[in-house]
Design a protein around this motif. Structure first.
Motif, PDB file in Angstrom:
ATOM      1  N   GLY A 740      41.739  37.388  43.956  1.00 17.34           N
ATOM      2  CA  GLY A 740      41.378  38.912  43.480  1.00 17.34           C
ATOM      3  C   GLY A 740      40.447  39.619  44.354  1.00 17.34           C
ATOM      4  O   GLY A 740      40.375  39.070  45.529  1.00 17.34           O
ATOM      5  N   GLN A 741      39.787  40.440  44.071  1.00 14.77           N
ATOM      6  CA  GLN A 741      39.028  41.183  44.817  1.00 14.77           C
ATOM      7  C   GLN A 741      37.498  41.203  43.969  1.00 14.77           C
ATOM      8  O   GLN A 741      37.506  41.287  42.809  1.00 14.77           O
ATOM      9  CB  GLN A 741      39.344  42.719  45.083  1.00 14.77           C
ATOM     10  CG  GLN A 741      40.543  42.742  46.009  1.00 14.77           C
ATOM     11  CD  GLN A 741      41.032  44.188  46.084  1.00 14.77           C
ATOM     12  OE1 GLN A 741      41.054  45.015  45.090  1.00 14.77           O
ATOM     13  NE2 GLN A 741      41.213  44.521  47.407  1.00 14.77           N
ATOM     14  N   ARG A 928      45.555  44.280  52.456  1.00  9.43           N
ATOM     15  CA  ARG A 928      45.639  43.296  51.464  1.00  9.43           C
ATOM     16  C   ARG A 928      46.782  42.044  51.940  1.00  9.43           C
ATOM     17  O   ARG A 928      47.613  42.478  52.834  1.00  9.43           O
ATOM     18  CB  ARG A 928      46.057  43.830  50.187  1.00  9.43           C
ATOM     19  CG  ARG A 928      44.909  44.599  49.657  1.00  9.43           C
ATOM     20  CD  ARG A 928      45.399  45.155  48.099  1.00  9.43           C
ATOM     21  NE  ARG A 928      44.412  46.382  47.730  1.00  9.43           N
ATOM     22  CZ  ARG A 928      44.557  46.682  46.640  1.00  9.43           C
ATOM     23  NH1 ARG A 928      45.466  46.165  45.581  1.00  9.43           N
ATOM     24  NH2 ARG A 928      43.855  47.574  46.097  1.00  9.43           N
ATOM     25  N   SER A 947      45.142  41.885  42.328  1.00  9.51           N
ATOM     26  CA  SER A 947      44.680  42.655  43.265  1.00  9.51           C
ATOM     27  C   SER A 947      44.556  42.271  44.755  1.00  9.51           C
ATOM     28  O   SER A 947      44.266  42.959  45.494  1.00  9.51           O
ATOM     29  CB  SER A 947      43.300  42.973  42.699  1.00  9.51           C
ATOM     30  OG  SER A 947      42.388  42.091  42.512  1.00  9.51           O
ATOM     31  N   LYS A 950      49.338  43.295  48.124  1.00  7.37           N
ATOM     32  CA  LYS A 950      50.248  44.405  48.211  1.00  7.37           C
ATOM     33  C   LYS A 950      51.636  44.139  48.577  1.00  7.37           C
ATOM     34  O   LYS A 950      51.974  43.209  49.228  1.00  7.37           O
ATOM     35  CB  LYS A 950      49.638  45.397  49.237  1.00  7.37           C
ATOM     36  CG  LYS A 950      49.711  44.980  50.926  1.00  7.37           C
ATOM     37  CD  LYS A 950      49.281  46.034  51.677  1.00  7.37           C
ATOM     38  CE  LYS A 950      50.253  46.943  52.020  1.00  7.37           C
ATOM     39  NZ  LYS A 950      50.387  47.998  53.070  1.00  7.37           N
ATOM     40  N   THR A 961      50.819  48.550  43.408  1.00 11.38           N
ATOM     41  CA  THR A 961      50.370  47.125  43.701  1.00 11.38           C
ATOM     42  C   THR A 961      50.097  46.582  42.585  1.00 11.38           C
ATOM     43  O   THR A 961      50.381  47.359  41.360  1.00 11.38           O
ATOM     44  CB  THR A 961      49.197  47.209  44.749  1.00 11.38           C
ATOM     45  OG1 THR A 961      47.966  47.545  43.809  1.00 11.38           O
ATOM     46  CG2 THR A 961      49.125  48.131  45.751  1.00 11.38           C
ATOM     47  N   HIS A 962      49.933  45.069  42.583  1.00 16.11           N
ATOM     48  CA  HIS A 962      49.749  44.552  41.464  1.00 16.11           C
ATOM     49  C   HIS A 962      48.329  44.985  40.692  1.00 16.11           C
ATOM     50  O   HIS A 962      48.318  44.726  39.359  1.00 16.11           O
ATOM     51  CB  HIS A 962      49.349  42.979  41.643  1.00 16.11           C
ATOM     52  CG  HIS A 962      50.765  42.132  42.032  1.00 16.11           C
ATOM     53  ND1 HIS A 962      50.706  40.876  42.342  1.00 16.11           N
ATOM     54  CD2 HIS A 962      51.972  42.569  41.846  1.00 16.11           C
ATOM     55  CE1 HIS A 962      51.939  40.702  42.674  1.00 16.11           C
ATOM     56  NE2 HIS A 962      52.692  41.574  42.100  1.00 16.11           N
ATOM     57  N   SER A 963      47.569  45.785  41.218  1.00  8.92           N
ATOM     58  CA  SER A 963      46.365  46.410  40.707  1.00  8.92           C
ATOM     59  C   SER A 963      46.795  47.536  39.656  1.00  8.92           C
ATOM     60  O   SER A 963      45.971  47.590  38.794  1.00  8.92           O
ATOM     61  CB  SER A 963      45.441  46.933  41.534  1.00  8.92           C
ATOM     62  OG  SER A 963      44.931  46.072  42.628  1.00  8.92           O
ATOM     63  N   ASN A 964      48.015  47.821  39.620  1.00  7.79           N
ATOM     64  CA  ASN A 964      48.345  48.896  38.589  1.00  7.79           C
ATOM     65  C   ASN A 964      48.867  48.345  37.478  1.00  7.79           C
ATOM     66  O   ASN A 964      49.453  48.991  36.610  1.00  7.79           O
ATOM     67  CB  ASN A 964      49.596  49.683  39.341  1.00  7.79           C
ATOM     68  CG  ASN A 964      49.275  50.595  40.653  1.00  7.79           C
ATOM     69  OD1 ASN A 964      49.189  50.162  41.604  1.00  7.79           O
ATOM     70  ND2 ASN A 964      48.453  51.603  40.263  1.00  7.79           N
ATOM     71  N   SER A 967      46.905  42.167  34.544  1.00  7.32           N
ATOM     72  CA  SER A 967      46.559  40.859  35.263  1.00  7.32           C
ATOM     73  C   SER A 967      47.400  39.456  34.614  1.00  7.32           C
ATOM     74  O   SER A 967      48.167  38.923  35.108  1.00  7.32           O
ATOM     75  CB  SER A 967      45.287  40.505  35.435  1.00  7.32           C
ATOM     76  OG  SER A 967      44.679  41.428  36.330  1.00  7.32           O
ATOM     77  N   LYS A1007      47.437  48.328  30.507  1.00  8.20           N
ATOM     78  CA  LYS A1007      46.164  48.102  31.292  1.00  8.20           C
ATOM     79  C   LYS A1007      45.154  48.428  30.379  1.00  8.20           C
ATOM     80  O   LYS A1007      45.057  49.448  29.645  1.00  8.20           O
ATOM     81  CB  LYS A1007      46.270  49.240  32.511  1.00  8.20           C
ATOM     82  CG  LYS A1007      47.213  48.652  33.453  1.00  8.20           C
ATOM     83  CD  LYS A1007      46.609  47.762  34.432  1.00  8.20           C
ATOM     84  CE  LYS A1007      45.389  48.492  35.236  1.00  8.20           C
ATOM     85  NZ  LYS A1007      44.714  47.124  36.203  1.00  8.20           N
TER      86      LYS A1007
END
Length: 1194
Positions: A740-741, A928, A947, A950, A961-964, A967, A1007
């Motif tokens: 992750g970030q 990423r 996250s 990309k 991206t997976h961030s959208n 998780s 989300k």
């Protein structure tokens, strides 16, 4: 599970007492006939289901069109009440003393049905399959009334033995028997000869050609010729043809094995010697010795015990040796027993060998039986053995797959008198039948051997194991067995309680069973009646494994203790099966409770496993409804369902699972990063379903996953290992990157604020990594441990000094941190909220109404807010540890703040050392880590998700991206993409067409964002995955839909629902002064407004003034039920097909009684009539529907 036979024929069935019995279609001249059967009204369909539900083994035969041709069920006790379930052995021994039947080698056929035309062939095929599936099985008994004959089908496989009376009827019953050797010929073992070469080579070539290519065409003949005192070769033959081969060698490199593997459980594979050093010297630090003991014992869980840690007493070994020698005279193998510790079973064979390596420097694992901290390598004591080697190894083994189920371990007895048989295999070698009887040895951290080592003791070949109830006379033997266990006092206390009262002090019935071999106690188990059956059913998906309605309350048992000598570990399933039979139970449950946290965030030795856990199945927890109990009144669920005791993970076994084959996958799956994606991935591998994150204790991942605490500093793709903490390695076959970030320490621009610079005049350092010393009073809160560290620092330092707290960032975590500080007693005038410039016009809350309420609350609390401020210096550019002041530049003029604590929540980024590890490993990185739609990086053995990643530019979709996405759903999909590599029961995945491979996958999971904001506002925002857009822009779109808002932010009653143009709930926003059931509201996303009781129409008619109150009404409780989606799908199918539901559908897993109660009590009577007709038919409707269906089938 039900099955549907061909629809062209149907027969009636005659009912017999105490079925599972027989389902004949007719009785003609006393001859038992076979035929197909269907679910018929008033017939025995439910009875058949009950037989199969309680059966130890059920076999269904299908043709190539997946049509059911035959089915048979087998149990471990007789039918027709010819004897008691727990005492049938004596009856059948009296019937024919020449038949050595035991519970280990005997099953009883309770049901057989087949299509008439193929019944004979089906019967033989099923019998062969049963003998192959159960290698220990030698006899199958069949009992029928004496006035019946078996007919032309069963008589081909069964022979009559004699007659036995029944306990409840006057007539006698005839006993028939089927022998293994009639279907699987006996194997004859002899010394190998060169002439066997021609018979054996086709078998070798069938599996592999490497040996032939490496050593030549006649390598096998040369190996047979090379036999001497140390090297032996034997074959097994059938009718003069060699069908199996084994080459063994008594020369074993024990020093290398002692260096690489923990062989203490087996006395180092050496003969005991007076000069053996088995205990650490006294000068070793006491704490280190305790750590070593914890490492060996792994702390037991709750009340389940582990295997002994010390060898059995010499007199015990001698007694068993004498018994074995006596039996050897009659042709049984000569064996001796050397007991070991429990450490060889602490590394349970899992679905996969998985490790977690966190990408964070200070992450502490959540606990594991094999948690290992690699920050410092303790020097654990290792025993020194002076005795001679007592082991030999298998060099080469091969057997025809037709005979692989046979007990080929007898090979070793004909070639050597040593006790331990070793075999080493590449860890990706598929598990075969022989290896299932071996114990896998735990390697040390510094192991240099890339093979897995397996050990088998010759005493494990004994078949005289007996399971029985414990007596007073067993006390001394049990004391010796458990003397070295950490829970031995608890076991002995329960044993004493059982011997004295047969009940717990609270009156719960309990039973204690022992495993006995050669008159010696080698195992113990303690069970009690399960008293929380309703709670288990309502809180766990136990109906994934059983039809709950088919099991009586007293048939549910609770497993408390289980200890078994590791030599007989391969009898664990038999031990569990016998416990169920002798106790008249059908299910056993074992909870794993979380261990308390001591000292550190989580004690690394917080949990341990037992050998039995490998043979239990983990049960998924169910998502729970938050009930408004006061408002529901009499409609509220019972206290047994709604109570909230200590969370635990549930493991389970039942009769159907006792003979279920289980394949161990030895692939080393290393997961880097304990992120939500990583945890969801691991949970899916364990449960094959997405997880519930309410409480990680409900999952007990530490029971299945090895946790390595450290920081990933490198990846060696060629050697396939991860470098941890710069000097340790973790080998992998599949590497999963889910780091992750994280919030990073901000890098000050270095601008001198004394020169009155503005943001435009200073360089942008936001992308640069901070390389200096991290100040002790600087905090980035990325996980619970970081929060705990900050809390401890506050308690130790902050309240004893005066100073300011600076919270720096733009994310929602800045607001929750300020609220936490206020809640801890920090005055608002001491808190400074500093917002840096943002790269986006979208705020973290993206709702002006909510933002204004939060800003008002901050002002009311006295918190000072700065906008567009860039960190320039700490301590005016001097040494930054600790931080005493912080300087910032703005678009206008700079400012300086005194500082006692600095919280940084700048933009989340990939950790620099993590990036460096990727870059040095030549993984493609473009801002990423780059992946494709199947989570692959540019290395096929390395996948990534979350996250951190990309999509490749070839998809032309950089905004997604997976961030959208959720998780948890990303982790689930990642596991689903890999399950086909490990689960042979899954259908192979077909490659998508080339054009579809260019499309990125779209996921639907919600989300979710939330927390407690300043002003003590409870905040929740739920939305579908979208590309972030300002709320005002969304509302200006013509296809926006409508929004439903009740309450206001000033009163803390704000509730907003966005309904799109298709009348589906698309976003939910809550801001309340009072806590609310967030898990309930999340379930509203994606629902049609009509499902929400015509939400839009009621709101337009001013009938809804408070959505919080609206969603606590009794009718909507069903919407929050975890199986409501199953109900919707079934109703949709019924309405679409215009067909009525099958009678047996009432027994399906989604037919939950609590959901039924909710529907019954809360839906309008008019609606319930329709639901009853479609889904919940009463007895009259059921009979009518089943009659109609039977008529259609005929």
């Amino acid at each position: 599970m039900g099955f549907a036979p061909p629809k062209d024929r149907s027969y009636g069935f005659q009912d017999y007492p105490r079925w599972p019995l027989w389902l004949p279609n007719m009785l003609a001249n006393g001859e038992l006939q076979l035929g197909v059967w269907t679910w018929s009204a008033g017939g025995l369909g439910g009875g058949v289901q009950l037989v199969r539900e309680k059966a130890n083994l059920a076999v269904t035969l299908c043709n190539d069109k997946e049509e059911i041709m035959a089915q048979a069920t087998f149990l471990d006790y007789p039918n027709w009440n010819v004897s008691k379930q727990d005492d049938w052995v004596s009856v059948f021994r009296e019937l024919d003393s020449e038949i050595p039947c035991t519970p280990l080698n005997t099953l009883f056929m309770h049901l057989f049905v087949a299509v008439d035309e193929f019944s004979s062939g089906c019967c033989k095929e099923i019998i062969r399959s049963v003998f192959k599936a159960v290698p220990e099985l030698h006899f199958i008994f069949l009992i029928v009334p004496s006035y019946m004959s078996l007919g032309s089908t069963l008589v081909t496989v069964f022979d009559q033995v004699g007659n036995v009376p029944t306990l409840t009827y006057e007539e006698d019953f005839t006993v028939h028997i089927c022998h293994r050797h009639n279907h699987y010929p006996q194997l004859h073992i002899r010394k190998a000869r060169v002439e066997d070469h021609d018979d054996l080579m086709p078998i070798f070539m069938h599996y592999d050609t490497v040996l032939k290519e490496t050593y030549g065409e006649y390598f096998l003949a040369e190996l047979i010729e090379a036999q001497d005192e140390e090297n032996h070769a034997v074959v097994c033959e059938v009718e003069g043809v060699a069908v199996g081969f084994m080459s063994v060698c008594s020369r074993v490199n024990l020093p290398l094995l002692h260096e690489c593997f923990d062989l203490g459980p087996f006395h180092g594979l050496c003969i005991p010697h007076p000069d053996d050093i088995l205990e650490p010297p006294e000068e070793i630090d006491v704490q280190e010795g305790q750590d070593a003991e914890l490492r060996s014992n792994r702390l037991s869980v709750q009340k389940i015990a582990e295997e002994p840690q010390e060898p059995l007493l010499i007199e015990v070994m001698e007694n068993i040796q004498e018994k074995i020698i006596e039996k050897a005279a009659s042709g049984e193998p000569v064996s001796s027993i050397c007991n070991g510790t429990n450490s060889e079973i602490q590394e349970v064979e899992k679905l996969s060998r998985a490790s977690i390596v966190d990408g964070e420097e200070h992450y502490i694992s959540s606990g594991s039986s094999t948690s290992v901290s690699l920050h410092e390598e303790p020097s654990y004591f290792r025993p020194i053995y002076a005795g001679e080697s007592d082991a030999f190894c298998i060099q080469l083994f091969c057997i025809d797959e037709k005979y692989e189920a046979r007990q080929v371990l007898n090979f070793q007895l004909s070639v050597t008198d040593k006790n331990f048989c070793l075999i080493s295999l590449p860890h990706l070698t598929p598990e075969f039948v022989l290896i299932q009887n071996f114990v896998k040895i735990i390697p040390y951290n510094n192991c240099t051997i890339e093979h897995d080592l397996y050990v088998f003791h010759r005493a494990g070949l004994l078949k005289s194991i007996k399971i029985r109830l414990a007596t007073f006379m067993d006390t001394s033997g049990i004391e010796k067995l458990v003397s070295t266990l950490m829970l031995n006092k608890s076991i002995l206390t329960d044993l004493k309680q059982y011997n004295e009262a047969r009940r717990d002090p609270d009156g719960t019935p309990m039973q204690t069973f022992v495993a006995e071999v050669a008159e010696q106690i080698v195992g113990i188990a303690v069970i009690r009646n399960e008293m929380d059956v309703e709670y288990i059913r309502s809180h766990f998906n136990i109906e994934d494994f059983i039809y709950f309605s088919h099991h009586q309350r007293e048939e549910h048992g609770h497993l408390h203790h289980f200890a078994l000598n590791p030599i007989f570990r391969h009898y664990t399933k038999f031990f569990l099966k016998e416990i169920l039979r002798l106790s008249y139970k059908s299910c056993l449950y074992y909870p794993v409770y979380p261990q308390p946290r001591e000292g550190k965030f989580q004690n690394p030795y917080a949990h341990s496993l037992t050998s039995a856990l490998h043979y239990l199945v983990p049960v998924r927890p169910r998502r729970q409804i938050v009930y408004p109990l006061e408002k529901l009144g009499i409609n509220a669920p019972s206290k047994a369902v709604s109570k909230d005791p200590l969370s635990y993970a549930l493991n389970h076994t039942n009769r159907k699972l006792t003979l279920e084959p289980k394949i161990t996958v030895n692939a080393r799956i290393v997961v880097v990063g304990a992120s939500t994606v990583g945890i969801s991935f691991l949970e899916t591998l364990v449960f094959c379903h997405c997880f519930n994150d309410k409480d990680y204790a409900l999952m007990s991942l530490c029971s299945w996953v090895n946790v390595v605490v450290g920081r990933m500093t490198g990846i060696d793709r060629a050697a396939k290992h991860v470098v941890v903490s710069k000097d340790q390695i973790v080998l992998y076959d599949h590497l999963i990157l889910c780091t992750g970030q994280q919030y990073q320490v901000p890098c000050p621009t270095g601008a001198d604020i004394g020169q009155h610079l503005t943001n435009r005049e200073v360089p942008d350092s936001s992308k640069l990594p901070y390389t200096g010393k991290v100040p002790c009073n600087h905090f980035t809160l990325n996980d619970e441990e970081d929060c705990l560290s900050a809390l401890v620092w506050i308690k130790k330092h902050y309240f004893t000094t005066e100073g300011n707290v600076i919270v720096y960032g733009n994310t929602i975590d800045t607001y929750t941190t300020v609220e936490t500080l206020l809640h801890l007693g920090v005055k608002g005038t001491y808190i400074y909220l500093v917002h840096p410039p943002s790269d986006s016009i979208i705020t973290c809350i993206n709702n002006y109404t909510v933002e204004s309420a939060v800003e008002d609350a901050l002002n009311a609390a006295g918190v000072t807010i700065y906008q567009e401020a860039v960190l320039a210096q700490w301590n005016d550019g001097e040494y930054p540890d600790p931080i005493h002041s912080a300087g910032f530049t703005t678009p206008t003029k700079p400012f300086r703040l005194k500082c006692s604590m600095f919280f940084s929540f700048c933009e989340k980024k990939v950790d620099y050392e993590t990036f460096k590890a990727f870059n040095d490993a030549c993984l493609v990185y473009d801002g990423r880590l780059v992946i494709d739609t199947n989570f692959h990086t540019n290395d096929v053995a390395i996948r990534a998700a979350g996250s951190l990643t990309k999509f490749s530019n070839r998809y032309y979709s950089n905004e997604w991206t997976h961030s959208n996405f959720s998780s948890k759903e990303i982790g689930f999909q990642l596991a689903a993409a890999m399950l086909n590599l490990f689960d042979p029961t899954l259908e192979p995945v077909t490659e998508p067409p080339a054009d579809l491979d260019r499309l990125i996958p779209m996921y639907k999971g919600a989300k979710i964002q939330g927390g407690i904001l300043p002003g003590s506002y409870h905040y929740l925002h739920v939305s579908k995955p979208v590309i972030p857009t300002p709320l005002e822009v969304q509302m200006s779109q013509t296809n926006f839909g409508s929004e439903i808002i009740t309450g206001n932010v000033k009163n803390g009653t704000y509730f907003r629902i966005h309904v799109n143009k298709y009348k589906m709930v698309e976003t939910i926003t809550c801001l309340s002064k009072e806590p609310f059931p967030a898990s309930n509201y999340i379930r509203l996303l994606g629902q049609h407004e009509q499902v929400l009781n015509n939400l839009c129409a009621r709101f337009d008619d001013n009938l809804i003034t408070d959505l919080y109150s609206y969603f606590t009404e009794p009718w909507c409780m069903a919407l929050f039920h975890d199986r409501f989606i199953d109900l919707r799908k079934e109703l949709r199918q019924i309405l679409a097909s215009k067909e009525q539901v099958d009678l047996h559908a009432q027994d399906s897993a989604h037919m939950d009684p609590h959901l039924c109660d909710l529907l019954e009590n809360n839906f309008p009577s008019k609606d319930m009539k329709l639901i009853k007709r479609l889904w919940l038919p009463d007895l009259v409707e059921s009979s009518s529907l089943s009659t109609i269906k039977s008529s259609r089938a005929q």
